[in-house]
Design a protein around this motif. Structure first.
Motif, short mmCIF file in Angstrom:
data_model
loop_
_atom_site.label_atom_id
_atom_site.label_comp_id
_atom_site.label_asym_id
_atom_site.label_seq_id
_atom_site.Cartn_x
_atom_site.Cartn_y
_atom_site.Cartn_z
N ASP A 34 0.82 -1.21 0.00
CA ASP A 34 0.00 0.00 0.00
C ASP A 34 0.86 1.27 0.00
O ASP A 34 0.57 2.24 -0.72
N ILE A 35 1.93 1.27 0.80
CA ILE A 35 2.83 2.41 0.82
C ILE A 35 3.52 2.55 -0.53
O ILE A 35 3.66 3.66 -1.07
N ALA A 36 3.95 1.41 -1.08
CA ALA A 36 4.61 1.43 -2.38
C ALA A 36 3.69 1.98 -3.46
O ALA A 36 4.12 2.76 -4.33
N GLU A 37 2.42 1.60 -3.41
CA GLU A 37 1.47 2.08 -4.41
C GLU A 37 1.28 3.59 -4.31
O GLU A 37 1.27 4.31 -5.32
N PRO B 37 16.91 0.42 -7.80
CA PRO B 37 16.03 -0.72 -8.15
C PRO B 37 14.58 -0.41 -7.86
O PRO B 37 14.27 0.29 -6.89
N SER B 38 13.69 -0.88 -8.70
CA SER B 38 12.27 -0.58 -8.55
C SER B 38 11.72 -1.14 -7.25
O SER B 38 12.19 -2.17 -6.75
N THR B 39 10.72 -0.47 -6.74
CA THR B 39 10.12 -0.87 -5.46
C THR B 39 9.50 -2.26 -5.54
O THR B 39 9.71 -3.11 -4.68
N SER B 40 8.74 -2.49 -6.59
CA SER B 40 8.05 -3.78 -6.71
C SER B 40 9.02 -4.94 -6.84
O SER B 40 8.82 -6.01 -6.27
N LYS B 41 10.13 -4.72 -7.55
CA LYS B 41 11.12 -5.78 -7.72
C LYS B 41 11.75 -6.15 -6.38
O LYS B 41 11.95 -7.33 -6.09
N VAL B 42 12.00 -5.15 -5.55
CA VAL B 42 12.64 -5.42 -4.25
C VAL B 42 11.64 -6.07 -3.30
O VAL B 42 11.97 -7.00 -2.57
N LEU B 43 10.39 -5.59 -3.33
CA LEU B 43 9.39 -6.12 -2.40
C LEU B 43 8.97 -7.54 -2.76
O LEU B 43 8.68 -8.35 -1.87
N HIS B 44 8.94 -7.85 -4.04
CA HIS B 44 8.40 -9.14 -4.46
C HIS B 44 9.40 -10.04 -5.16
O HIS B 44 9.09 -11.18 -5.45
N GLY B 45 10.58 -9.48 -5.48
CA GLY B 45 11.55 -10.28 -6.22
C GLY B 45 12.41 -11.13 -5.37
O GLY B 45 13.10 -12.00 -5.83
#
Length: 290
Positions: free
Chosen positions: A263-266, A282-290
């Protein structure tokens, strides 16, 4: 006890009182340098401009450039336009280093500058900037501007909701736009960009030397080592912690990972667009989910 008293006064004094006190302290410091430190080399540039947004180690940079070692090898004294009512259109008197100009690039380009000048802009991963702003505003920042108003809101919210609120608040103050204005500006010999993470990282000596040389200041390696040791984050934290919550807290790159969720990332991406990728992080989504 004395340090705690000073810290309490700093945190609670009216803004105009703190500004006047800092102005006096800065000029007293400069007077001591003039009287006690012989200048071995004079910088070829009339002015140096340190440009930034908040929470990018501006206090640390101020300490570095105010040190006798830098004065000895440049002959330039520091100057903080925020602490004066001086209205000269050049923002900074000649033969000074202007500290912490929180200007977007367009505003910086408009100010009158001497022909021989250098400027540098320090940027940081905006996600770490957000987290640092959250803890500083909530816990330790002096009550200037809208700090008390925002602090009240942050104390009423959970950390997650507070971070989301602060994303919108910083966007409303054009913090992210200011960063974008510097990194997308045409290249210039007079202006260089430096990453916060490089200036405090493993190659710190090399990067700070690069910064100083851009400013026309050459510091011999042993003295540069002394300078960086004197203002290491751990030592500055020890100095600050005698009073209240440290202004420096962590300063660790990537700390945002300990506080972000989807939610914060969005909310962050909605406010900043492609700024992270533009800056090369590095992108936020890649770090959070990669």
């Amino acid at each position: 006890m004395f340090n705690r008293t000073v810290m309490f006064a700093k945190q609670n004094a009216p803004e105009n009182t703190r500004v006047a006190f800092r102005r006096i302290m800065q000029e007293a410091h400069n007077t001591r340098l003039r009287l006690t430190v012989p200048v071995s080399e004079h910088c070829e540039f009339t002015n140096i401009y340190h440009c930034a947004v908040r929470k990018t180690a501006s206090q640390w940079i101020k300490e570095l450039f105010s040190d006798p070692i830098v004065y000895r090898h440049s002959g330039l004294l520091t100057y903080d336009p925020r602490f004066t009512n001086w209205s000269h259109p050049q923002v900074c008197p000649p033969n000074r280093i202007a500290l912490s100009l929180f200007f977007p690039r367009r505003r910086f380009d408009r100010i009158e500058k001497p022909e021989k000048h250098r400027a540098f802009f320090v940027y940081r991963d905006p996600r770490d900037l957000l987290v640092s702003s959250y803890f500083s505003t909530r816990n330790s920042h002096a009550p200037m501007g809208d700090v008390l108003e925002v602090r009240k809101v942050l104390h009423e919210k959970s950390k997650k909701d507070g971070l989301i609120y602060l994303v919108d608040h910083l966007a409303g103050k054009n913090t992210f736009k200011a960063i974008r204005s510097w990194v997308t500006a045409p290249e210039s010999e007079n202006v260089r960009l430096f990453r916060y993470e490089d200036l405090i990282g493993e190659q710190q000596a090399e990067q700070v030397d690069r910064l100083m040389r851009h400013c026309g200041i050459t510091i011999p390696e042993p003295e540069l080592g002394t300078l960086l040791s004197r203002y290491s984050f751990s030592r500055m934290n020890d100095r600050k912690s005698a009073g209240s919550v440290s202004h420096y807290r962590k300063g660790e790159p990537g700390d945002w990972r300990n506080h972000f969720d989807d939610d914060i990332a969005e909310a962050f991406t909605a406010a900043t667009g492609n700024l992270i990728e533009l800056l090369g992080y590095p992108s936020t989504s890649k770090v959070l989910h990669g």
